[in-house]
Design a protein around this motif. Structure first.
Motif, PDB file in Angstrom:
ATOM      1  N   SER A  89      13.041  -6.897  -4.646  1.00  0.00           N
ATOM      2  CA  SER A  89      13.642  -6.740  -5.965  1.00  0.00           C
ATOM      3  C   SER A  89      14.050  -5.289  -6.202  1.00  0.00           C
ATOM      4  O   SER A  89      13.434  -4.368  -5.686  1.00  0.00           O
ATOM      5  N   VAL A  90      15.112  -5.133  -6.960  1.00  0.00           N
ATOM      6  CA  VAL A  90      15.591  -3.798  -7.314  1.00  0.00           C
ATOM      7  C   VAL A  90      15.066  -3.464  -8.705  1.00  0.00           C
ATOM      8  O   VAL A  90      15.268  -4.243  -9.648  1.00  0.00           O
ATOM      9  N   ILE A  91      14.338  -2.363  -8.795  1.00  0.00           N
ATOM     10  CA  ILE A  91      13.719  -2.025 -10.081  1.00  0.00           C
ATOM     11  C   ILE A  91      14.001  -0.567 -10.449  1.00  0.00           C
ATOM     12  O   ILE A  91      14.429   0.232  -9.614  1.00  0.00           O
ATOM     13  N   THR A  92      13.767  -0.278 -11.733  1.00  0.00           N
ATOM     14  CA  THR A  92      13.838   1.100 -12.204  1.00  0.00           C
ATOM     15  C   THR A  92      12.485   1.433 -12.823  1.00  0.00           C
ATOM     16  O   THR A  92      11.968   0.672 -13.647  1.00  0.00           O
ATOM     17  N   VAL A  93      11.935   2.539 -12.385  1.00  0.00           N
ATOM     18  CA  VAL A  93      10.663   2.994 -12.965  1.00  0.00           C
ATOM     19  C   VAL A  93      10.846   4.416 -13.472  1.00  0.00           C
ATOM     20  O   VAL A  93      11.791   5.122 -13.087  1.00  0.00           O
ATOM     21  N   ALA A  94       9.956   4.825 -14.361  1.00  0.00           N
ATOM     22  CA  ALA A  94      10.027   6.190 -14.880  1.00  0.00           C
ATOM     23  C   ALA A  94       8.608   6.691 -15.055  1.00  0.00           C
ATOM     24  O   ALA A  94       7.699   5.919 -15.376  1.00  0.00           O
ATOM     25  N   GLY A  95       8.432   7.977 -14.826  1.00  0.00           N
ATOM     26  CA  GLY A  95       7.085   8.517 -14.974  1.00  0.00           C
ATOM     27  C   GLY A  95       7.021   9.959 -14.534  1.00  0.00           C
ATOM     28  O   GLY A  95       8.036  10.660 -14.501  1.00  0.00           O
ATOM     29  N   VAL A 150      10.694  11.817 -14.202  1.00  0.00           N
ATOM     30  CA  VAL A 150      11.870  11.278 -13.518  1.00  0.00           C
ATOM     31  C   VAL A 150      12.015   9.783 -13.724  1.00  0.00           C
ATOM     32  O   VAL A 150      11.058   9.083 -14.082  1.00  0.00           O
ATOM     33  N   GLN A 151      13.243   9.356 -13.507  1.00  0.00           N
ATOM     34  CA  GLN A 151      13.543   7.930 -13.523  1.00  0.00           C
ATOM     35  C   GLN A 151      14.127   7.609 -12.148  1.00  0.00           C
ATOM     36  O   GLN A 151      15.042   8.310 -11.698  1.00  0.00           O
ATOM     37  N   VAL A 152      13.584   6.620 -11.483  1.00  0.00           N
ATOM     38  CA  VAL A 152      14.116   6.265 -10.169  1.00  0.00           C
ATOM     39  C   VAL A 152      14.431   4.785 -10.086  1.00  0.00           C
ATOM     40  O   VAL A 152      13.737   3.952 -10.668  1.00  0.00           O
ATOM     41  N   THR A 153      15.523   4.498  -9.363  1.00  0.00           N
ATOM     42  CA  THR A 153      15.932   3.119  -9.145  1.00  0.00           C
ATOM     43  C   THR A 153      15.950   2.889  -7.636  1.00  0.00           C
ATOM     44  O   THR A 153      16.345   3.785  -6.876  1.00  0.00           O
ATOM     45  N   VAL A 171      14.182   4.597  -2.709  1.00  0.00           N
ATOM     46  CA  VAL A 171      15.001   5.059  -3.835  1.00  0.00           C
ATOM     47  C   VAL A 171      16.483   5.180  -3.476  1.00  0.00           C
ATOM     48  O   VAL A 171      16.833   5.718  -2.425  1.00  0.00           O
ATOM     49  N   THR A 172      17.293   4.665  -4.393  1.00  0.00           N
ATOM     50  CA  THR A 172      18.734   4.891  -4.248  1.00  0.00           C
ATOM     51  C   THR A 172      19.225   5.893  -5.287  1.00  0.00           C
ATOM     52  O   THR A 172      20.174   6.633  -5.048  1.00  0.00           O
ATOM     53  N   ASP A 173      18.610   5.910  -6.472  1.00  0.00           N
ATOM     54  CA  ASP A 173      19.062   6.806  -7.534  1.00  0.00           C
ATOM     55  C   ASP A 173      17.891   7.520  -8.190  1.00  0.00           C
ATOM     56  O   ASP A 173      16.860   6.913  -8.446  1.00  0.00           O
ATOM     57  N   LEU A 174      18.089   8.808  -8.450  1.00  0.00           N
ATOM     58  CA  LEU A 174      17.062   9.627  -9.098  1.00  0.00           C
ATOM     59  C   LEU A 174      17.678  10.362 -10.279  1.00  0.00           C
ATOM     60  O   LEU A 174      18.739  10.982 -10.153  1.00  0.00           O
ATOM     61  N   VAL A 175      17.029  10.260 -11.441  1.00  0.00           N
ATOM     62  CA  VAL A 175      17.451  11.036 -12.603  1.00  0.00           C
ATOM     63  C   VAL A 175      16.261  11.887 -13.036  1.00  0.00           C
ATOM     64  O   VAL A 175      15.164  11.356 -13.241  1.00  0.00           O
ATOM     65  N   VAL A 176      16.481  13.196 -13.115  1.00  0.00           N
ATOM     66  CA  VAL A 176      15.422  14.064 -13.628  1.00  0.00           C
ATOM     67  C   VAL A 176      15.499  14.043 -15.149  1.00  0.00           C
ATOM     68  O   VAL A 176      16.470  14.517 -15.733  1.00  0.00           O
ATOM     69  N   LEU A 177      14.506  13.480 -15.794  1.00  0.00           N
ATOM     70  CA  LEU A 177      14.512  13.390 -17.260  1.00  0.00           C
ATOM     71  C   LEU A 177      14.014  14.680 -17.895  1.00  0.00           C
ATOM     72  O   LEU A 177      14.402  15.026 -18.999  1.00  0.00           O
ATOM     73  N   ASN A 178      13.108  15.358 -17.186  1.00  0.00           N
ATOM     74  CA  ASN A 178      12.628  16.642 -17.683  1.00  0.00           C
ATOM     75  C   ASN A 178      11.877  17.364 -16.561  1.00  0.00           C
ATOM     76  O   ASN A 178      11.235  16.745 -15.735  1.00  0.00           O
ATOM     77  N   GLN A 179      12.009  18.688 -16.585  1.00  0.00           N
ATOM     78  CA  GLN A 179      11.261  19.475 -15.624  1.00  0.00           C
ATOM     79  C   GLN A 179       9.911  19.851 -16.232  1.00  0.00           C
ATOM     80  O   GLN A 179       9.673  19.634 -17.415  1.00  0.00           O
ATOM     81  N   SER A 180       9.049  20.415 -15.417  1.00  0.00           N
ATOM     82  CA  SER A 180       7.748  20.849 -15.929  1.00  0.00           C
ATOM     83  C   SER A 180       7.375  22.165 -15.272  1.00  0.00           C
ATOM     84  O   SER A 180       7.635  22.382 -14.091  1.00  0.00           O
ATOM     85  N   LEU A 181       6.782  23.027 -16.057  1.00  0.00           N
ATOM     86  CA  LEU A 181       6.133  24.192 -15.469  1.00  0.00           C
ATOM     87  C   LEU A 181       4.974  23.700 -14.604  1.00  0.00           C
ATOM     88  O   LEU A 181       4.501  22.583 -14.795  1.00  0.00           O
TER      89      LEU A 181
END
Length: 599
Positions: free
Chosen positions: A17-23, A71-74, A98-108
């Motif tokens: 299955s193709v899914i999107t997770v974030a964390g 990040v959010q990854v699909t 992973v096929t796609d990566l979105v950086v939602l926020n960086q962290s120190l």
RNA sequence: GGUCCCGUGGUGUAGUGGUCUAACACGCCUCCCUGUCAAGGAGGAGAUCGUCAGUUCAAAUCUGAUCGGGAUCGCCA
């Protein structure tokens, strides 16, 4: 939604299955062309793999990822290569390609590692509490606490209780602890107080006909802190009309047993709860909150000890004090260092000293004790006969260590009960999984306050005296037993309750005994007394400390660990820097002038 | 208010008069690396030892004060 699946969910049966997770990026393992990320959300960890063959852009981007980036990854859930499974993770049989990566926020870089096995200084943890709470252990505790209160809500609702909120801004009625106080802008010079507990309010609700009230209530006390005390704590507060002591106990016993069983299946809980009168508890354990998971009960040997030549014993006995002790099994071989250490401990609890008598294990029996079987600093003042007699009274055997304290009975009890708990800890006599609940009941209504030279309520002023003790109210208040009890677990007080007074005249008598003036009574308790004149039903209830309960369930010593945003021992919040000064305009609005203490 | 313990790179610890120009592990940065999962390898940066005062030729180390954290007695449900 940024995700359609939680990190902790994927299993072998969803492969393909193709899914999107974030964390959050929990950990990164960079092999150059192959990058592994453990992605974390509230449900768990999922290994995500960046392989340029399946997502070139994502792989390039992933090289920059660092701990705690959001990040959010699909990608596609795939079975792990044979031999590459991780049995330690629930999701360890699969991974996300992973096929796609979105950086939602960086962290120190976080100030400390987000892991259970890193011990960080309390101040740092509290200053970065929002990060501290990311640790799995803390997440677990937050959820545990939620489940406990959820069961309380559910159970009490089914039992016909109504949750009612009571005000946080209320009136200062100084009894017991110091109040936290809030200035009034509208009423210059006047102050609200934060409730130490909703005691009067819940009794008023009984007069209102609610019959069964509960609240997960915040309570405030401006007193010095301890591991098990915070300036604000939460209690399960409830009150019932038309009940007797046993009715109230039955509800709590059932509720608490359910909570332990449902939230902490590993725990071993006793049932039914042990019942001890206050007098019995003091006699056997020297405290009103006994840890009943182990023996080493106290024995009084005043009479026997007084027959010895030891002047300490004679003096204490003739001045009406007590000589008591208990037996530490198999500690007869303790050396100088260990006994000194125990003496030190006893002194820190207020003792003048600690008398120990070590019985050598080579002695055939207590009757057969010889002089050289005995080690004790008081040896030359204690005849063999006296020692034998004390050993028999205390139940000591060869090889044991008798620990004896002499003094006022209050002091002796304090020292011995502390020492008893300490010995149990040192001898590893307690299984932390074991939860031993007991009811301690029949508390005296009053305690004599030596400093103030007057009677003070042992718990609070609203508890009803036992009907059969009414006659002593005026003649000998110290003798009056109240319908008043505590719930105790593993040596810690979990809550207390009572059947309350619902009669105006009786309540007024009680106020008089503890020395409240007419004005004080009407000022602080007028509303309650008035309410009692309009058909107050008989009622009773309890206040049960939630923080302590959750701490015990979680196996934590300090309630700080089970409070999301606690304060330090000096009642300071390093996260918000509270308390803090306020603007001059605010002070002016509140009609307040600050006078700093002199150094 | 009292007593006790602690304070050294970001984190946790070692060092308890000179050899400290402060050590170790983890973390961090750079580079290498396609099967790791506490990844590995090579290199690197990062600390006036809580603060102030004193003792001493010399202080992270001894003394005093002070601040902060923790434990506990008093206090407090």
């Amino acid at each position: 939604m940024y995700k359609d699946t939680n990190c902790g969910e994927p299993r072998e049966d969803t492969v393909g299955s193709v899914i999107t997770v974030a964390g959050w990026v929990n950990r990164r393992r960079d092999h150059g062309n192959l990058i592994f990320i453990d992605l974390r959300d509230r449900t768990g960890l999922l290994q995500v793999v960046f392989n340029p063959e399946h997502g070139e852009n994502a792989h390039d981007l992933a090289q920059s990822l660092r701990s705690e980036w959001v990040v959010q990854v699909t990608g596609k859930i795939v079975a792990r290569l044979p031999g590459a499974e991780n049995p330690d993770l629930p999701t360890g049989g699969v991974e996300l390609s992973v096929t796609d990566l979105v950086v939602l926020n960086q962290s120190l870089t976080p100030p400390f590692e987000i892991s259970d096995d890193v011990e960080v200084e309390a101040n740092t943890r509290l200053k970065y509490r929002f990060i501290d709470l990311r640790r799995p252990r803390m997440q677990e505790i937050l959820k545990l606490r939620h489940r406990v209160t959820h069961i309380m809500w559910d159970y009490l609702t089914k039992q016909g209780f109504t949750q009612v909120e009571t005000p946080i801004l209320i009136k200062s009625t100084p009894e017991g602890a110091r109040d936290y106080v809030v200035p009034s802008r509208v009423h210059p010079g006047d102050f609200y107080a934060l409730p130490q507990s909703p005691q009067q309010l819940k009794q008023l609700l009984m007069v209102s006909g609610v019959e069964r009230y509960f609240q997960i209530a915040r309570c405030f006390r401006d007193e010095d802190l301890r591991a098990d005390r915070q300036p604000e704590h939460t209690q399960l507060d409830f009150e019932m009309s038309f009940v007797h002591q046993d009715d109230v106990m039955a509800i709590v016993e059932d509720l608490y047993t359910r909570i332990v069983k449902e939230t902490t299946p590993d725990a071993v809980i006793n049932g039914p709860f042990v019942r001890l009168t206050y007098a019995e508890s003091m006699d056997r354990f020297g405290t009103d909150k006994p840890d009943i998971r182990f023996g080493m009960e106290l024995t009084t040997i005043t009479a026997t000890a007084a027959t010895s030549d030891a002047r300490v014993f004679q003096a204490v006995a003739s001045s009406g004090g007590a000589i008591r002790g208990f037996v530490a099994p198999d500690c007869g071989g303790y050396g100088r260092k260990q006994t000194d250490n125990l003496t030190e401990f006893a002194k820190s609890s207020g003792a003048q000293g600690l008398v120990f008598i070590a019985l050598d294990e080579s002695a055939p029996s207590i009757e057969g004790l010889e002089d050289d079987h005995i080690k004790s600093p008081l040896k030359k003042f204690l005849s063999l006969d006296v020692i034998k007699k004390m050993a028999m009274e205390m139940g000591a055997e060869p090889g044991d260590l008798m620990l004896i304290v002499a003094g006022t009975s209050k002091l002796v009890n304090t020292v011995l009960s502390n020492l008893r708990n300490e010995m149990a800890k040192r001898l590893e006599m307690v299984d932390p999984k074991n939860l031993a609940f007991s009811w301690v009941y029949d508390f005296p209504l009053f305690e004599w306050d030596e400093d103030l030279k007057k009677y003070e309520p042992a718990h609070h002023v609203f508890s009803a005296p036992k009907a059969e003790h009414m006659e002593y109210l005026d003649s000998d208040p110290g003798k009056v037993i109240g319908t008043l009890w505590d719930l105790v677990c593993n040596g810690s007080e979990m809550g207390s309750g009572s059947i309350r007074i619902h009669d105006k005249d009786l309540q007024t008598r009680l106020f008089n005994i503890i020395g409240y003036s007419k004005d004080q009574i009407s000022d602080r308790f007028g509303q309650l007394l008035t309410a009692f004149t309009y058909g107050a039903p008989p009622h009773g209830g309890m206040g049960l400390g939630l923080d302590r309960f959750v701490a015990i369930l979680a196996g934590e010593e300090a309630i700080r660990e089970v409070i999301a945003f606690p304060k330090t021992q000096s009642a300071f919040d390093p996260l918000f820097d509270a308390p803090s000064q306020i603007e001059d305009e605010q002070l002016e609005d509140l009609h307040i002038r600050v006078v700093m203490p002199k150094k």
